[in-house]
Design an enzyme around this catalytic site. Structure first.
Site, short mmCIF file in Angstrom:
data_model
loop_
_atom_site.label_atom_id
_atom_site.label_comp_id
_atom_site.label_asym_id
_atom_site.label_seq_id
_atom_site.Cartn_x
_atom_site.Cartn_y
_atom_site.Cartn_z
CB SER A 159 8.62 -5.09 -4.65
OG SER A 159 7.89 -3.91 -4.38
CG HIS A 160 9.24 -2.19 0.85
ND1 HIS A 160 10.06 -1.08 0.77
CD2 HIS A 160 8.86 -2.28 2.16
CE1 HIS A 160 10.16 -0.52 1.97
NE2 HIS A 160 9.45 -1.23 2.82
CG MET A 161 8.77 -6.75 2.25
SD MET A 161 9.63 -6.23 3.75
CE MET A 161 8.25 -5.58 4.73
CG ASP A 168 10.20 -0.06 -2.38
OD1 ASP A 168 9.02 0.27 -2.15
OD2 ASP A 168 11.06 -0.15 -1.48
#
Length: 288
Positions: free
Chosen positions: A266-268, A240
């Site tokens: 990562s972020h999602m 992320d």
């Protein structure tokens, strides 16, 4: 077995809040709070996967997804006010106790609910959610500089993330190449369509500028952890670029029994590491 998702709208203090609901209310409840730039759509697959065991609720914040987008003269787009709205939403739908899923913007929104209503919280699931300074250093230096010393030039740099490409990057940035094919384009394209409504980008920028109030709340969030010791699951996509993986282990300072899981996303991570996240939540959540 009913795995249907029901799409509903309820009026909360004059604002129509869209939400998705699945599962039997007799089962343990999970309140799913989305991040930027998305909406409850990020939880659709999760709701289907878990609806046989749990009761799931996923609201859209005012100005996000399919909730109403009232004029800023009628609704204050701050984290404090959005949190108050979602807290009232839980009362309107008679959600008395629940585990709360905290992602991105949903983390400070949800943690405000935790601080103000600790008796309602059965547990917390943090997924790339910010409550310690380690998560925003040095990634956030530019925007924090704008908050302290705003200029038009700095605003243009900070505003750049409010774009079609910036929206797409929320899903793809940092993700290993072999996982890129797991990202469904319709989600970020829907996010961008909703953000493209007249006045929405400016609202998003103004709300983001109130993120400073969340950082000021970090000590209160951490005190909530220490005092109430909620059962905690922390899931972090280690690539992320927005919230540093260094923060994930910080939760252990105040929640020594927290379960920390760093995964290759990562972020999602609900997009890129879905099966892994479902297994972690299923193992963590209490059964009826």
């Amino acid at each position: 077995m009913n795995r249907d998702i029901y799409n509903k709208t309820i009026t909360v203090d004059g604002v129509d809040i869209f939400y998705r609901e699945a599962g039997d209310r007799k089962n343990p409840s999970l309140l799913l709070l989305h991040g930027f730039p998305t909406s409850s759509v990020m939880f659709k697959n999760l709701m289907v996967a878990l609806s046989d065991k749990f009761h799931l609720i996923a609201p859209d914040y005012p100005g996000f997804g399919f909730s109403a987008f009232p004029d800023k003269n009628d609704f204050e787009y701050s984290f404090k006010n959005v949190a108050a709205c979602i807290s009232r939403f839980t009362e309107e739908i008679d959600l008395k106790s629940f585990t709360i899923y905290l992602h991105d913007y949903g983390c400070p929104i949800g943690l405000r609910i935790c601080v103000n209503h600790p008796a309602k919280i059965e547990g917390i699931i943090v997924q790339n959610g910010n409550a310690y300074l380690e998560g925003i250093e040095p990634v956030w230096d530019e925007i924090r500089d704008y908050w302290e010393y705003p200029t038009e030039e700095k605003k243009q740099k900070v505003y750049a993330f409010l774009s079609k490409e910036g929206t797409k990057e929320q899903y793809y940035a940092g993700l290993p190449e072999e996982l890129l094919i797991r990202i469904s384009p319709e989600t970020w394209l829907l996010d961008w369509e909703r953000m493209s409504r007249p006045g929405n980008l400016e609202m998003q920028f103004e709300m983001n500028c109130t993120y400073k109030s969340n950082i000021e709340m970090f000590p209160a969030f951490q005190e909530y952890f220490r005092t109430h010791q909620p059962a905690a699951l922390v899931i972090w996509g280690k690539y992320d670029p927005y919230y540093s993986v260094e923060e994930a282990h910080c939760y252990k300072r105040d929640l020594p029994n927290a379960h920390i899981h760093i995964i290759d996303g990562s972020h999602m991570v609900l997009e890129s590491n879905f099966e892994e996240v479902v297994e972690l939540i299923s193992s963590f959540m209490p059964l009826a």
